[in-house]
Scaffold this active site. Sequence first.
Site, PDB file in Angstrom:
ATOM      1  N   LYS A 133       0.823  -1.211   0.000  1.00 48.97           N
ATOM      2  CA  LYS A 133       0.000   0.000   0.000  1.00 48.97           C
ATOM      3  C   LYS A 133       0.861   1.267   0.000  1.00 48.97           C
ATOM      4  O   LYS A 133       0.424   2.314  -0.471  1.00 48.97           O
ATOM      5  CB  LYS A 133      -0.927   0.007   1.213  1.00 48.97           C
ATOM      6  CG  LYS A 133      -1.745  -1.271   1.377  1.00 48.97           C
ATOM      7  CD  LYS A 133      -3.195  -1.052   1.087  1.00 48.97           C
ATOM      8  CE  LYS A 133      -4.100  -2.252   1.090  1.00 48.97           C
ATOM      9  NZ  LYS A 133      -3.672  -3.546   1.556  1.00 48.97           N
TER      10      LYS A 133
HETATM   11  C1  PLP Z   1      -4.316  -4.706   1.045  1.00 45.66           C
HETATM   12  C2  PLP Z   1      -3.559  -5.956   0.994  1.00 45.66           C
HETATM   13  C3  PLP Z   1      -3.932  -6.996   0.135  1.00 45.66           C
HETATM   14  C4  PLP Z   1      -5.159  -6.920  -0.747  1.00 45.66           C
HETATM   15  O1  PLP Z   1      -5.046  -5.942  -1.756  1.00 45.66           O
HETATM   16  P1  PLP Z   1      -6.361  -5.375  -2.473  1.00 45.66           P
HETATM   17  O2  PLP Z   1      -5.895  -4.240  -3.294  1.00 45.66           O
HETATM   18  O3  PLP Z   1      -7.289  -4.952  -1.379  1.00 45.66           O
HETATM   19  O4  PLP Z   1      -6.924  -6.488  -3.273  1.00 45.66           O
HETATM   20  C5  PLP Z   1      -3.129  -8.122   0.092  1.00 45.66           C
HETATM   21  N1  PLP Z   1      -2.046  -8.242   0.880  1.00 45.66           N
HETATM   22  C6  PLP Z   1      -1.671  -7.275   1.737  1.00 45.66           C
HETATM   23  C7  PLP Z   1      -0.474  -7.484   2.592  1.00 45.66           C
HETATM   24  C8  PLP Z   1      -2.404  -6.097   1.816  1.00 45.66           C
HETATM   25  O5  PLP Z   1      -2.037  -5.141   2.661  1.00 45.66           O
END
Ligand code: PLP
Length: 485
Positions: free
Chosen positions: A119
């Site tokens: 993120k």
């Molecule tokens: C947010 C997240 C996901 C999922 O990603 P999306 O964009 O919501 O599909 C998977 N793994 C981790 C570690 C995350 O923080």
Amino acid sequence: MHYISTRGNAAQYSFSEILLGGLADDGGLYLPKNYPQINDTELSLWRNLSYPKLACAVLAKFAPEIPLADLKLITEKTYSSAIFCHSRHGDAAQITPLERLEPGLYLQALSNGPTLAFKDLAMQLLGNLFEYALDKQKGELNIVGATSGDTGSAAEYAMRSKHGIRIFMLSPYNKMSAFQTAQMFSLSDNNIFNIAVEGVFDDCQDLVKAISNDLTFKKRQKIGTVNSINWARIVAQVVYYFKGYFSVTNNNAEKVSFTVPSGNFGNICAGHIARMMGLPIDRLVVATNENDVLDEFFKTGKYRVRPSEQTYHTSSPSMDISKASNFERFVFDLIGRDSQRLAALFAKVEITGGFDLSGGPNSDGDEFKRIAEFGFTSGKSLHADRLETIRRAHDKYGVIVDTHTADGIKVALDVITTTRNNTVPMIVLETALASKFSHTIREALGYDAPRPNAFEHIESLPQHYVVMPANVDQIKTYIAQRTGL
Ligand SMILES: *Cc1c(COP(=O)(O)O)cnc(C)c1O
């Protein structure tokens, strides 16, 4: 470049106009009216760009009204190896370094940023774009977000030093890992407000939606969002699909596939957009955990949202989502961008909990037959698979992967084994570092994953948060008292 809402509001916006917003006023999500296309010459030029320059080139396609010199400064500041410095392996200057696990199988690390999860790649850009836009209009912004862990900390670390911005982050009380909780709640900046909601992540997300849908409140309180529906976040994520592609190919005739540990469908939605732009992606593999709404859809064409009390709490908690907020963007493309039909389908989700595009009796359409055209396939991974994959990655590849990434590797290996004569390289996106989920690593390996030095003892720092019931009026009052607007 114009942006439209998936639900059919006729207005068209520029990138800068939708940057600070979340949902469109009609409840839909923004998408470009037409995806910018990338031709062979451009693809060759982009092949040799550094990460920040590549990010600048991609952004310029989606935000042509922002002067290129400004985009260049913003992307250089964001994608620096001083910020993305926690690389477990590989070259940090690559920002998303790639590692070969076995012939044809690669791991692309998206986990080197300040909060050790993918993120950060989008959020750090968003922080700088927001500050740039707010400086121009001398504005202020109050961000309200929902998090199951990684979004919230990534948002707070991206916004903490920014002027004109406050951030109100809703998280499910006592449902995040100790490490994630500590990352968020240990921040003491006075523009950061942690609200621990008595409920699950979907309740938090519903509260944010309810706040955004109150247009009067939204306007008066200058509410913005950083959830994965934010369009600029998706654009930021498009960049590393290009980077990953260039890292494993030598020419533009080659294809690659990606496996993406998925929850809100934001990450893989960016892959879909890269593919629609013309990046030679063969397959996009959606990996889910026990919360398998998406796997069910990509196997059957039936979208059946689970009630929030049926969301499992798993050892890959950032994928514990029963209603994927970005899924609507893909469905819009799948059904040929018919916004009236899209609005009807998602209205049906609210009433009956789902829709059915399988083409079977009483179904709502037969577009499921087009899934392969879009490159999509899926698989799921359970707790036992996760443990086994963590052990296997450790023993066979010499890497300790986090639980979400383990779901990705498990599903990628399943897809590789069931595909005969497959020579297309598979890239699994590493979405977090293992040390964020040490409890499960200990369960699998018998000891904790090594933690980057900067994060030692984070759990023992003082924590700053309030606990509130899942009540939209109480939360609105709390926000208004803090903003003074
Ligand atoms: C947010 C997240 C996901 C999922 O990603 P999306 O964009 O919501 O599909 C998977 N793994 C981790 C570690 C995350 O923080």
